[in-house]
Design a protein around this motif. Structure first.
Motif, mmCIF file in Angstrom:
data_model
loop_
_atom_site.group_PDB
_atom_site.id
_atom_site.type_symbol
_atom_site.label_atom_id
_atom_site.label_comp_id
_atom_site.label_asym_id
_atom_site.label_seq_id
_atom_site.Cartn_x
_atom_site.Cartn_y
_atom_site.Cartn_z
ATOM 1 N N GLY A 13 -71.202 89.609 -25.236
ATOM 2 C CA GLY A 13 -71.318 88.733 -26.061
ATOM 3 C C GLY A 13 -69.703 88.703 -27.335
ATOM 4 N N LYS A 14 -70.056 87.487 -28.026
ATOM 5 C CA LYS A 14 -68.653 87.144 -28.446
ATOM 6 C C LYS A 14 -68.948 86.963 -29.943
ATOM 7 N N VAL A 15 -68.257 87.481 -30.703
ATOM 8 C CA VAL A 15 -68.780 87.486 -32.456
ATOM 9 C C VAL A 15 -67.689 86.780 -33.326
ATOM 10 N N ILE A 16 -68.003 85.007 -33.602
ATOM 11 C CA ILE A 16 -67.019 84.529 -34.495
ATOM 12 C C ILE A 16 -67.525 83.933 -35.499
ATOM 13 N N HIS A 17 -66.741 83.325 -36.181
ATOM 14 C CA HIS A 17 -67.000 82.084 -37.513
ATOM 15 C C HIS A 17 -68.268 81.235 -37.554
ATOM 16 N N LEU A 18 -68.955 81.220 -38.299
ATOM 17 C CA LEU A 18 -69.700 80.544 -38.149
ATOM 18 C C LEU A 18 -69.161 79.212 -38.867
ATOM 19 N N GLU A 19 -68.001 79.084 -39.494
ATOM 20 C CA GLU A 19 -67.454 77.715 -40.597
ATOM 21 C C GLU A 19 -66.125 77.193 -39.560
ATOM 22 N N ASN A 20 -65.436 78.155 -38.769
ATOM 23 C CA ASN A 20 -64.152 77.579 -38.231
ATOM 24 C C ASN A 20 -64.435 78.092 -36.492
ATOM 25 N N ASN A 21 -65.042 78.665 -36.398
ATOM 26 C CA ASN A 21 -65.144 79.496 -34.652
ATOM 27 C C ASN A 21 -64.058 80.597 -34.259
ATOM 28 N N GLU A 22 -63.560 80.682 -35.200
ATOM 29 C CA GLU A 22 -62.369 81.176 -35.380
ATOM 30 C C GLU A 22 -62.528 82.758 -35.191
ATOM 31 N N PRO A 23 -62.744 83.626 -33.972
ATOM 32 C CA PRO A 23 -63.456 85.217 -33.701
ATOM 33 C C PRO A 23 -63.248 86.369 -34.427
ATOM 34 N N ILE A 24 -64.090 87.196 -34.274
ATOM 35 C CA ILE A 24 -64.063 87.919 -35.596
ATOM 36 C C ILE A 24 -63.567 89.260 -34.641
ATOM 37 N N GLU A 25 -63.033 89.709 -35.046
ATOM 38 C CA GLU A 25 -62.806 90.819 -35.343
ATOM 39 C C GLU A 25 -62.685 92.245 -35.279
ATOM 40 N N ALA A 26 -63.317 93.196 -34.500
ATOM 41 C CA ALA A 26 -64.279 94.719 -35.742
ATOM 42 C C ALA A 26 -65.853 93.844 -36.488
ATOM 43 N N ALA A 27 -65.761 93.392 -35.823
ATOM 44 C CA ALA A 27 -67.337 92.674 -36.213
ATOM 45 C C ALA A 27 -68.630 94.406 -35.540
ATOM 46 N N LYS A 81 -73.952 86.462 -24.581
ATOM 47 C CA LYS A 81 -74.278 85.339 -26.360
ATOM 48 C C LYS A 81 -73.462 85.745 -26.885
ATOM 49 N N THR A 82 -73.305 84.025 -28.134
ATOM 50 C CA THR A 82 -72.385 83.874 -29.056
ATOM 51 C C THR A 82 -73.469 84.491 -30.231
ATOM 52 N N TYR A 83 -72.465 85.197 -31.058
ATOM 53 C CA TYR A 83 -72.961 85.263 -32.396
ATOM 54 C C TYR A 83 -71.618 84.719 -33.702
ATOM 55 N N ARG A 84 -73.323 83.228 -34.565
ATOM 56 C CA ARG A 84 -72.032 83.232 -35.152
ATOM 57 C C ARG A 84 -72.635 83.390 -36.672
ATOM 58 N N LEU A 85 -71.372 83.610 -37.366
ATOM 59 C CA LEU A 85 -71.404 85.190 -38.502
ATOM 60 C C LEU A 85 -70.869 83.391 -39.815
ATOM 61 N N GLU A 86 -72.115 83.629 -40.708
ATOM 62 C CA GLU A 86 -72.119 83.145 -41.876
ATOM 63 C C GLU A 86 -71.440 83.456 -43.064
ATOM 64 N N GLU A 87 -70.533 82.924 -43.994
ATOM 65 C CA GLU A 87 -70.019 83.971 -45.300
ATOM 66 C C GLU A 87 -71.127 84.371 -45.726
ATOM 67 N N GLU A 88 -71.236 85.375 -46.778
ATOM 68 C CA GLU A 88 -71.845 85.461 -47.628
ATOM 69 C C GLU A 88 -71.789 84.802 -48.967
ATOM 70 N N SER A 89 -70.440 84.207 -48.801
ATOM 71 C CA SER A 89 -70.155 83.881 -49.988
ATOM 72 C C SER A 89 -70.493 82.253 -50.144
ATOM 73 N N PHE A 90 -70.463 81.555 -49.440
ATOM 74 C CA PHE A 90 -71.462 80.041 -49.255
ATOM 75 C C PHE A 90 -72.755 80.256 -50.478
ATOM 76 N N ASN A 91 -73.707 81.617 -50.280
ATOM 77 C CA ASN A 91 -74.169 81.533 -51.303
ATOM 78 C C ASN A 91 -74.626 82.154 -52.435
#
Lengths: 751, 199
Positions: A13-27, A81-91
């Motif tokens: 799979g792949k992990v990316i930022h929900l916000e801007n689709n940038e890949p996340i390294e070291a998740a 599968k691609t997973y989009r991580l959401e920043e906690e700071s939103f909430n």
């Protein structure tokens, strides 16, 4: 069907930022039942192997982001599968706010220059720096003016973005280098596909993004000093930048940056090139604020340069030109001086930008970006008396750009951008040059609407885009005291479709088919008369149509342990390709004879491939190779276009004295550049293509850690054996050998 | 601290104000001050003591449009008498601007030089040229031309080249008939060939 040997399945799979689709390294990914974990790589990919079929619960975690829990029913090896991580700071109103730098969202071939590679390129202009990327060459005028060439396209067929704003200078001229300071970038990205949809008309051959680092969003400070010196042309270059983040206002950050450069006459192995000095003074500053919902950034950059033009390259008439071409070198051996005399260029460029984004909710983001640019270009020729103090060409170009766009990203598979883009431009000749202007005064207005949608599922990313542009141009100029005006309109649709396929954990393929267009430039429409110094009379055609292209780019990337290989292949068909064609006629005047050139259109077909690869032989020894092959043909007349780069390759070996790859850089690199002769020449050229050449370079790079501060030392010897050579893509190959040996010392200190 | 929504709106409004259309300036006619449209050669006989005497004969080359596609210069035939010695003056004008360029050349005598080539001056020379500028510079605005008494032919070409920004100290550059003048650097401001008829 309980069988032990079936425990060879994997979860990919792949992990990316929900916000801007940038890949996340070291998740971090954890498979609960199997008690196995993995960490994502630079591109956000992960792979957990040796799993038996069954149902698994997985968790995905990354600092400052909301954890994802998923249940997987693993049956075969196709799971991805691609997973989009959401920043906690939103909430949670800001545990950590990270600075924004939107990743290039494209399925086209992309290569970036950053880190050590960028540090090695410090002190070079933008064009020269980008030569380090396979498939990118330069189109130059002497050794101080160079324009980047992507897959055989340059000038108005590629686009340069300075921190997100399309750079608008007098790009049309072969001797007009991009007005940008490479020191403001901490990453330079080259997109090798047609990107008209995203960036607007003219991004036909590719796009170059010059991006500074994101601003700090918390209390932090970094100062970087660069000191460089070069033996050839006795070049000195200093660059200083300081970035800081506020402790009082969370999310407030700033940066100031400046650089100065001075160089004297360039030395070819056997002689100095008279009047080839240059000086440059640049400055930029930005301040930004980021909160969970809002981001605002202002940016200003100033670029200022004076460039001397090789004296003997400036010719009065055809017989002058033919005579120096016959000799192939300047008439005199020249001498060293820093002073810059006529002919010369004095160019300054102001760019100001205001950018803001606002998160309407967690899925929708509204963006606004406004850019103002003022480009001032003065070109001085050898003239009589007081006229020497007056520029022969004096242009002032104002550009306003406004982008409004809406980004949407969802936890499902779709994301996209919808936007509107306005460009308004006003070009004026400043009166008093004593020469009928080469191009008229004009006003241009361009309105574009675009839409991009992306579908990502597992190993597949698919992307489509559509754009409509409407452009109007009004021109006015006096020729022989007669006012000549024109009113032109162009409309075009462009579209693209692209895909990115992760074929296996080590192999990925991207493919992109895009259309692009470029309206004819004012010089192609309205040039009329003598091109001073070039002994050529150039005649434009106001009835030229827009160029329309289809470019298909494919990139295959293989990355496994010791071997890393990228191969890019492309085909580009261009209708109405505009080129300057010698008519074979002469104009006879009291000043002598001149060749006449006219702007024509034909169908062009470009194709070729680039490759870049590296191999780690041992812990200390590694090797690399990169190269490019381009073929370009006028398919209407079945002949070749001028100034298409010849086949070339760059390879080398590096020895790392450090104990392991992760320790401080301590590396010696020997490289060899091989350039073949351009055998596919146009039917007419004022001089034959120069022979093939080989150059050797040596570089030593050392990183030293000084109590947390970082010192980088570099020593480079370019053209080690002081070889005399000429490059086909240098317009001054008619008049001089290229640059000789150059020893450079580079000091970089971060504290 | 910051109202996010308002701040964003302010940013947009500011951007919209920034977008005040800059318009291009109205074009102004440019006076092509450097164009040479007329070259006038005037010959006057020199007596034995070297003083100009008698009537002045002029010959003209002109190209009223300057350098332009479709226009060719009109050039008079130069008629001289065998065995005579002349003072030759060159006058260079811009008729578009009604400007005398000769004075500009005289003012920059160190950067300019006329060369005299073609079958009239080079090889079996029928004309012998010597610089005779009053300033003492090797320039060629004023010169002495000796016509051979019994030349091998009665028709020849007088090629006159004006070089600008040359290295006057280049070996050979002091010769008015220097064929390799290009090697002394600089560029050509004038390159015309007058047909010569000898009586």
């Amino acid at each position: 069907m309980v069988n032990a040997q079936t425990c060879n399945l994997s979860i990919r799979g792949k992990v990316i930022h929900l916000e801007n689709n940038e890949p996340i390294e070291a998740a971090y990914i954890w498979v609960v039942e199997a008690a196995q974990g993995a960490v994502t790589d630079q591109t956000g990919n992960f792979n957990i192997k040796n799993l038996c079929p069954g149902t698994y619960a997985i968790t995905i975690q990354y600092l400052g982001h909301r954890e994802i829990k998923d249940t997987i029913n693993l049956r075969d090896n196709s799971f991805n599968k691609t997973y989009r991580l959401e920043e906690e700071s939103f909430n949670l109103s800001g545990v950590e706010i990270h600075g924004h730098r939107d990743a290039v969202q494209t399925t086209t071939a992309v290569t970036a220059l950053y880190g050590d590679a960028l540090m090695e390129a410090r002190g070079e202009n933008l064009g020269e720096s980008l030569k380090r990327i396979a498939g990118v060459t330069t189109f130059s005028t002497g050794n101080t003016i160079s324009k980047p060439v992507i897959h055989g396209m340059h000038s108005n067929r590629i686009m340069i973005l300075n921190n997100g704003i399309r750079l608008e200078g007098q790009q049309w001229g072969a001797e007009h280098a991009p007005e940008i300071d490479p020191f403001l970038a901490d990453e330079i990205t080259v997109i090798k596909g047609a990107e008209t949809v995203r960036y607007g008309p003219e991004a036909m051959g590719g796009v170059i993004l010059v991006n500074p680092a994101p601003l700090f969003t918390k209390k932090q400070s970094l100062t970087e000093l660069n000191l460089l010196g070069g033996s050839n042309s006795q070049m000195g270059n200093i660059a200083l930048s300081h970035s800081g983040g506020s402790g009082k206002i969370k999310g407030l950050g700033y940066r100031i940056q400046g650089s100065a450069k001075r160089a004297g006459n360039v030395k070819s192995p056997d002689y100095y090139q008279n009047n080839t000095g240059m000086s440059e003074l640049n400055f930029s500053g930005s301040i930004g604020y980021s909160s969970p919902k809002l981001g605002i950034e202002t940016y200003y950059s100033f670029f200022n340069t004076s460039i001397g033009i090789l004296r003997d390259a400036h010719t009065g008439n055809l017989s002058d030109l033919e005579n120096i071409i016959q000799i192939g070198r300047p008439f005199t051996d020249g001498s060293f001086t820093y002073s810059i005399d006529n002919p010369k260029q004095v160019v300054s460029h102001h760019l100001a930008k205001l950018k803001s984004h606002y998160h309407l909710n967690e899925n929708w983001k509204l963006n606004a970006q406004y850019g103002f640019q003022l480009n001032l270009r003065e070109e001085y020729d050898r003239r009589r008396g007081d006229l020497n103090d007056k520029p022969s060409l004096d242009l002032q170009l104002y550009t306003n750009t406004l982008d409004l766009f809406l980004d949407h990203t969802h936890s499902n598979e779709f994301s996209g951008t919808w936007g509107v883009n306005l460009i308004q431009q006003a070009n004026s000749n400043i009166p008093g040059t004593g020469i009928t202007p080469l191009i008229p005064n004009y006003d241009m207005f361009n309105l574009g609407f675009y839409l991009l949608e992306k579908y990502s599922k597992g190993p597949v990313e698919l992307e489509v885009g559509l754009r409509f542009d409407s452009r109007s141009v009004q021109t006015a100029r006096y020729i022989n005291n007669e006012l000549q005006q024109a009113d032109l309109n162009y409309q075009n649709f462009t579209a693209f479709i692209g895909g990115l396929f992760q074929l296996s954990p080590t192999l990925s393929l991207s493919s992109n088919l895009g259309s692009a267009w470029r309206p004819p430039n004012v010089n192609e429409l309205f040039s009329q008369g003598l091109h001073h110094g070039a002994a050529a009379i150039e005649i434009g055609d106001p009835n030229l149509n827009s160029e329309k292209s289809f470019k298909w780019v494919n990139e295959l990337e293989y990355d496994f342990k010791k071997l890393n290989l990228t191969v890019t292949g492309y085909a580009n068909q261009i209708q109405n390709y505009i080129y300057l064609n010698p008519t074979g006629e002469n104009v006879v005047s009291l000043r002598g004879t001149f060749n006449v050139y006219e702007y024509l259109q034909a169908t062009a077909f470009f194709y070729g491939f680039d490759f870049a690869g590296s191999y780690q032989f041992t812990d200390n020894l590694s090797g690399y190779a990169k190269g490019s092959i381009i073929r370009a043909k006028n398919t209407d007349d079945n002949n070749y276009f001028p100034f298409i780069p010849s086949d070339r390759m760059d390879w080398g070996i590096a020895y790392n004295f450090g104990k392991s790859a992760s320790s401080q850089t301590n590396k010696l690199t020997l490289s060899n550049i091989l350039v073949s002769k351009q055998k596919r020449e146009p039917d007419f050229d004022i001089a034959a293509a120069p022979p093939a050449y080989a150059l050797f370079n040596l570089a030593y790079q050392r990183g030293i850690d000084l109590k947390g501060n970082k010192l980088n030392l570099g020593l480079q010897v370019q053209n080690l054996f002081n070889t005399s050579y000429k490059e086909y893509m240098n317009r001054f190959r008619y008049f001089t050998d290229d640059v000789g040996r150059n020893i450079l010392l580079k000091i970089n200190y971060k504290f | 601290m910051f109202n996010s929504k308002k701040s964003f709106l302010y940013a947009i409004v500011f951007a919209a104000f920034g977008f005040t259309a800059c318009e291009s300036n109205d074009p102004e006619p440019e006076n092509d001050g450097e164009v040479i449209t007329d070259v006038i050669l005037s010959f006057q006989e020199l007596n034995l003591s070297g003083t100009p005497t008698g009537a002045i004969t002029t010959f003209k080359a002109s190209d009223p449009q300057g350098i332009e596609v479709g226009s060719t210069p009109t050039i008079d035939n130069v008629t001289l008498t065998k065995g005579k010695t002349y003072q030759m003056k060159i006058e260079v004008r811009n008729s578009i601007e009604n400007e005398d360029i000769t004075s500009e050349i005289l003012a920059e005598a160190d950067e300019h030089q006329f060369y005299f080539l073609g079958t009239a001056f080079v090889g079996s020379s029928v004309l012998t040229y010597t610089y005779a500028d009053s300033s003492g510079d090797l320039l060629g605005v004023v010169g002495k031309v000796v016509v051979a008494k019994s030349p091998g032919f009665n028709n020849a070409n007088m090629r006159i080249v004006l070089r600008h920004d040359l290295d006057k100290n280049f070996p050979g550059a002091s010769n008015p008939n220097f064929e390799n003048f290009i090697q002394a650097g600089g560029e050509t401001d004038l390159d015309i060939t007058f047909p010569l008829i000898l009586n």
